[in-house]
Design a protein around this motif. Sequence first.
Motif, short mmCIF file in Angstrom:
data_model
loop_
_atom_site.label_atom_id
_atom_site.label_comp_id
_atom_site.label_asym_id
_atom_site.label_seq_id
_atom_site.Cartn_x
_atom_site.Cartn_y
_atom_site.Cartn_z
N THR A 1 0.77 -1.28 -0.08
CA THR A 1 -0.06 0.06 -0.02
C THR A 1 0.80 1.22 -0.09
O THR A 1 2.11 1.05 0.37
CB THR A 1 -0.92 -0.10 1.34
OG1 THR A 1 -0.19 -0.23 2.39
CG2 THR A 1 -1.64 -1.03 1.23
N PRO A 2 0.31 2.27 -0.30
CA PRO A 2 -0.91 2.56 -0.93
C PRO A 2 -1.25 2.00 -2.08
O PRO A 2 -0.54 1.94 -2.85
CB PRO A 2 -1.19 4.04 -0.93
CG PRO A 2 0.31 4.48 -0.95
CD PRO A 2 1.23 3.57 -0.40
N GLY A 3 -2.77 1.92 -2.43
CA GLY A 3 -3.06 1.60 -3.54
C GLY A 3 -4.14 2.36 -4.12
O GLY A 3 -4.89 3.00 -3.38
N LEU A 4 -4.59 2.31 -5.47
CA LEU A 4 -5.61 3.34 -5.89
C LEU A 4 -6.31 2.60 -6.99
O LEU A 4 -5.57 1.79 -7.77
CB LEU A 4 -4.92 4.56 -6.65
CG LEU A 4 -5.89 5.47 -7.29
CD1 LEU A 4 -6.80 5.93 -6.08
CD2 LEU A 4 -5.27 6.71 -7.89
N VAL A 5 -7.52 2.35 -6.95
CA VAL A 5 -8.46 1.60 -7.85
C VAL A 5 -9.50 2.45 -8.45
O VAL A 5 -10.15 3.34 -7.56
CB VAL A 5 -9.17 0.33 -7.06
CG1 VAL A 5 -10.05 -0.41 -8.09
CG2 VAL A 5 -8.18 -0.43 -6.52
N ILE A 6 -9.44 2.73 -9.73
CA ILE A 6 -10.59 3.35 -10.25
C ILE A 6 -11.30 2.78 -11.29
O ILE A 6 -10.63 1.95 -12.26
CB ILE A 6 -9.74 4.80 -11.13
CG1 ILE A 6 -8.86 5.61 -10.23
CG2 ILE A 6 -10.99 5.51 -11.90
CD1 ILE A 6 -8.09 6.51 -10.99
N ASN A 7 -12.48 2.79 -10.92
CA ASN A 7 -13.69 2.04 -11.81
C ASN A 7 -13.11 0.40 -11.82
O ASN A 7 -13.21 -0.18 -12.98
CB ASN A 7 -13.57 2.52 -13.31
CG ASN A 7 -14.39 3.96 -13.15
OD1 ASN A 7 -15.02 4.29 -12.27
ND2 ASN A 7 -14.29 4.67 -14.18
N GLY A 8 -12.70 -0.13 -10.75
CA GLY A 8 -12.20 -1.43 -10.56
C GLY A 8 -10.99 -1.67 -11.22
O GLY A 8 -10.76 -3.16 -11.16
N LYS A 9 -10.38 -1.17 -11.76
CA LYS A 9 -9.03 -1.05 -12.18
C LYS A 9 -7.74 -0.40 -11.26
O LYS A 9 -7.85 0.35 -10.91
CB LYS A 9 -8.85 -0.43 -13.59
CG LYS A 9 -9.69 -0.92 -14.66
CD LYS A 9 -9.51 -0.46 -15.73
CE LYS A 9 -10.62 -0.38 -16.74
NZ LYS A 9 -10.86 0.65 -17.78
N VAL A 10 -6.99 -1.43 -10.86
CA VAL A 10 -5.70 -1.05 -9.99
C VAL A 10 -4.78 -0.20 -10.92
O VAL A 10 -4.19 -0.78 -11.89
CB VAL A 10 -4.98 -2.11 -9.38
CG1 VAL A 10 -3.68 -1.70 -8.59
CG2 VAL A 10 -6.07 -3.38 -8.76
N LYS A 11 -4.63 0.91 -10.32
CA LYS A 11 -3.84 1.99 -10.82
C LYS A 11 -2.47 2.24 -10.32
O LYS A 11 -1.27 2.39 -10.97
CB LYS A 11 -4.52 3.59 -11.05
CG LYS A 11 -5.77 3.27 -11.83
CD LYS A 11 -5.39 3.25 -13.27
CE LYS A 11 -6.93 3.27 -14.24
NZ LYS A 11 -6.53 3.17 -15.64
N ILE A 12 -2.51 2.16 -9.05
CA ILE A 12 -1.33 2.39 -8.15
C ILE A 12 -1.16 1.31 -7.12
O ILE A 12 -2.18 0.91 -6.54
CB ILE A 12 -1.28 3.69 -7.65
CG1 ILE A 12 -1.21 4.71 -8.84
CG2 ILE A 12 -0.16 3.92 -6.64
CD1 ILE A 12 0.07 5.02 -9.47
#
Length: 80
Positions: free
Chosen positions: A50-61
Amino acid sequence: MEIKVLGTGCQKCKELDKMVREALAEMNVAANVEKVEDIGQIVQYGVMLTPGLVINGKVKISGRLPNKADIKKMIEEENK
């Protein structure tokens, strides 16, 4: 748009949550932002660092703190 900030509460996770909200406000983009702190849910996304970023179900970071410009670019890509 659905955005999830993945992290167990560390300083970088809190900073990512803050930057995402600031980026959305600056871009005038509406999104449902959720902070996910449950390790089981985080692992379901395949995020081990972590950290993690998910946008619209897709892992971005995963495992790093991006800058705000990178966050805005990811939001733009998913907001088309």
